[in-house]
Design a protein around this motif. Structure first.
Motif, PDB file in Angstrom:
ATOM      1  N   ASN A 125       0.854  -1.159   0.000  1.00  0.00           N
ATOM      2  CA  ASN A 125       0.000   0.000   0.000  1.00  0.00           C
ATOM      3  C   ASN A 125       0.899   1.220   0.000  1.00  0.00           C
ATOM      4  N   PRO A 157     -10.134  -3.308  -2.218  1.00  0.00           N
ATOM      5  CA  PRO A 157     -10.091  -2.135  -1.318  1.00  0.00           C
ATOM      6  C   PRO A 157      -8.834  -1.286  -1.501  1.00  0.00           C
ATOM      7  N   LEU A 158      -7.714  -1.928  -1.831  1.00  0.00           N
ATOM      8  CA  LEU A 158      -6.487  -1.160  -2.065  1.00  0.00           C
ATOM      9  C   LEU A 158      -6.584  -0.343  -3.352  1.00  0.00           C
ATOM     10  N   GLU A 160      -9.323   0.698  -4.675  1.00  0.00           N
ATOM     11  CA  GLU A 160     -10.298   1.752  -4.396  1.00  0.00           C
ATOM     12  C   GLU A 160      -9.646   2.913  -3.638  1.00  0.00           C
ATOM     13  N   LYS A 161      -8.847   2.549  -2.644  1.00  0.00           N
ATOM     14  CA  LYS A 161      -8.187   3.574  -1.832  1.00  0.00           C
ATOM     15  C   LYS A 161      -7.311   4.473  -2.711  1.00  0.00           C
ATOM     16  N   SER A 162      -6.571   3.838  -3.646  1.00  0.00           N
ATOM     17  CA  SER A 162      -5.695   4.634  -4.505  1.00  0.00           C
ATOM     18  C   SER A 162      -6.526   5.492  -5.461  1.00  0.00           C
ATOM     19  N   LEU A 164      -9.445   6.725  -4.953  1.00  0.00           N
ATOM     20  CA  LEU A 164     -10.018   7.851  -4.211  1.00  0.00           C
ATOM     21  C   LEU A 164      -8.951   8.897  -3.915  1.00  0.00           C
ATOM     22  N   ALA A 165      -7.707   8.431  -3.673  1.00  0.00           N
ATOM     23  CA  ALA A 165      -6.611   9.388  -3.455  1.00  0.00           C
ATOM     24  C   ALA A 165      -6.370  10.206  -4.722  1.00  0.00           C
ATOM     25  N   LYS A 168      -8.775  13.046  -5.467  1.00  0.00           N
ATOM     26  CA  LYS A 168      -8.613  14.290  -4.685  1.00  0.00           C
ATOM     27  C   LYS A 168      -7.696  15.293  -5.391  1.00  0.00           C
ATOM     28  N   CYS A 200     -16.214   4.432  -8.214  1.00  0.00           N
ATOM     29  CA  CYS A 200     -15.148   5.423  -8.451  1.00  0.00           C
ATOM     30  C   CYS A 200     -15.308   6.117  -9.794  1.00  0.00           C
TER      31      CYS A 200
END
Ligand code: PLP
Ligand code: SF4
Length: 347
Positions: A125, A157-158, A160-162, A164-165, A168, A200
């Motif tokens: 991550n 989930p990883l 998705e997290k990236s 979403l980052a 931004k 996303c």
């Protein structure tokens, strides 16, 4: 979006089984471990070890030939030179490569990143703050290209997290994934993955998948199903292929590959000339041969089914057209992305 999924085995199990199969396979080349998935193993059983699919994944004695291994470069397309923060390669002004993992579902014998990929490498991550800071300081970057390794080796989930980052960062409009999973573990494109992507999707103008595929034998029901799922999620799908000796180095095979992909809604994007990679010289065609094949493709395929035939310059000079409409002969020079003539040696 609801997708009916009839896959019995979650992709993670298939991924784990790949590692077991590889252990059973005594590898000729200790430098680059053999890695097959159950899907590829089945295909090799069907088409044979000496088939276009078998040759892409099974090690060959030719890899050990010292006159072959002596050729090639540690960093064949100068990725390291343009690595700006860990995990980010910024070579072209408007787009950057994001490398979240060194893990792949398979090990392609001709891989140009074979020195970097590893199945031992931890799927990790990334710390996004340094990547986000770099992107904010470089608003000319509007596209993030997930590559690797294979970015789909990461859990949903990883990913998705990236995503979403990246969402931004206001300048990022396009997200692209480069992946080999559709040919190797097509079950990866399951309902959970699609739901994550659908969530996303709204943050970006376009979501693009570039699938790596080299032989028409890689197209089967499971592959087609995965394509259908992706298309249903409002995702552009394109393909990239590598021109490989004894795998696809004739116009007939490539025309079949590209026209079948086109019929499935996949737009052929790149046909890569094989890079100068250690232990992979036996896959290389000459530029003269490649140009003749491409010239034949031009008349056999509609313009929109024809990928760009490109070569990646080892200096970092970028992807440049490999075709020359004036002559099949190769002069020893190519025009790089800065518009300068640059020597490029065929190995
Ligand atoms: C190939 C490559 C890209 C993508 O280039 P496109 O021409 O947009 O497909 C981006 N960054 C690097 C470093 C590359 O090697
Ligand atoms: S999937 Fe791509 S990165 Fe991985 S081994 Fe194959 S060519 Fe290399």
């Amino acid at each position: 979006m609801k997708v009916e999924t009839h896959w019995q085995t979650p992709w993670k199990d298939l991924f784990r089984q790949s590692r077991e199969i590889s252990r059973q396979h005594s590898s000729l080349s200790s430098q680059f471990e053999t890695l097959l998935t159950p899907h590829i193993q089945e295909k090799i059983k069907f088409f044979g070890e000496d088939s276009p699919i078998g040759r892409q994944y099974l090690p060959s004695l030719e890899e050990e030939d010292p006159s072959f291994t002596a050729h090639g470069l540690q960093d064949p397309i100068a990725d390291q030179k343009y690595s700006v923060v860990p995990g980010l390669i910024h070579r072209y002004p408007n787009r950057a490569l994001y490398l979240p993992t060194a893990v792949c579902p398979v090990h392609c014998r001709y891989c140009f990143r074979r020195n970097e990929i590893s199945q031992q490498a931890k799927i990790f991550n990334r710390d996004f703050s340094s990547i986000q800071n770099y992107l904010i300081q470089h608003p000319e970057i509007n596209e993030i290209i997930y590559t690797g390794g294979d970015p789909l080796s990461l859990d949903d989930p990883l990913i998705e997290k990236s995503l979403l980052a990246f969402s931004k960062v206001p300048s990022i409009k396009y997200i692209r994934f480069h992946t080999r999973f559709l040919s190797t573990i097509p079950e990866r494109i399951d309902s959970g993955f699609l739901e994550m992507l659908a969530g996303c999707r709204k943050h970006f103008d376009q979501l693009i998948f570039v699938i790596h595929i080299n032989s028409p034998d890689e197209i089967c029901d499971k592959f087609e199903q995965a394509i259908k799922y992706l298309s249903s999620a409002n995702i552009q799908i394109r393909s990239q292929s590598v021109l490989l000796k004894n795998v696809n180095d004739n116009a007939e095979t490539l025309a079949q590959l590209f026209s079948t992909l086109a019929s499935l809604g996949v737009t052929p994007y790149y046909l890569h000339h094989a890079d100068n990679v250690y232990g992979a010289k036996h896959f290389q065609t000459s530029l003269e041969e490649g140009r003749k094949i491409y010239q034949q493709l031009r008349s056999q395929l509609s313009g929109w089914m024809l990928p760009h035939y490109v070569i990646d310059l080892p200096s970092g000079g970028g992807k440049v057209p490999a075709y020359n409409p004036e002559t099949f002969e190769y002069s020893g020079q190519l025009i790089n992305r800065f518009g300068q003539s640059e020597a490029y040696h065929q190995s």
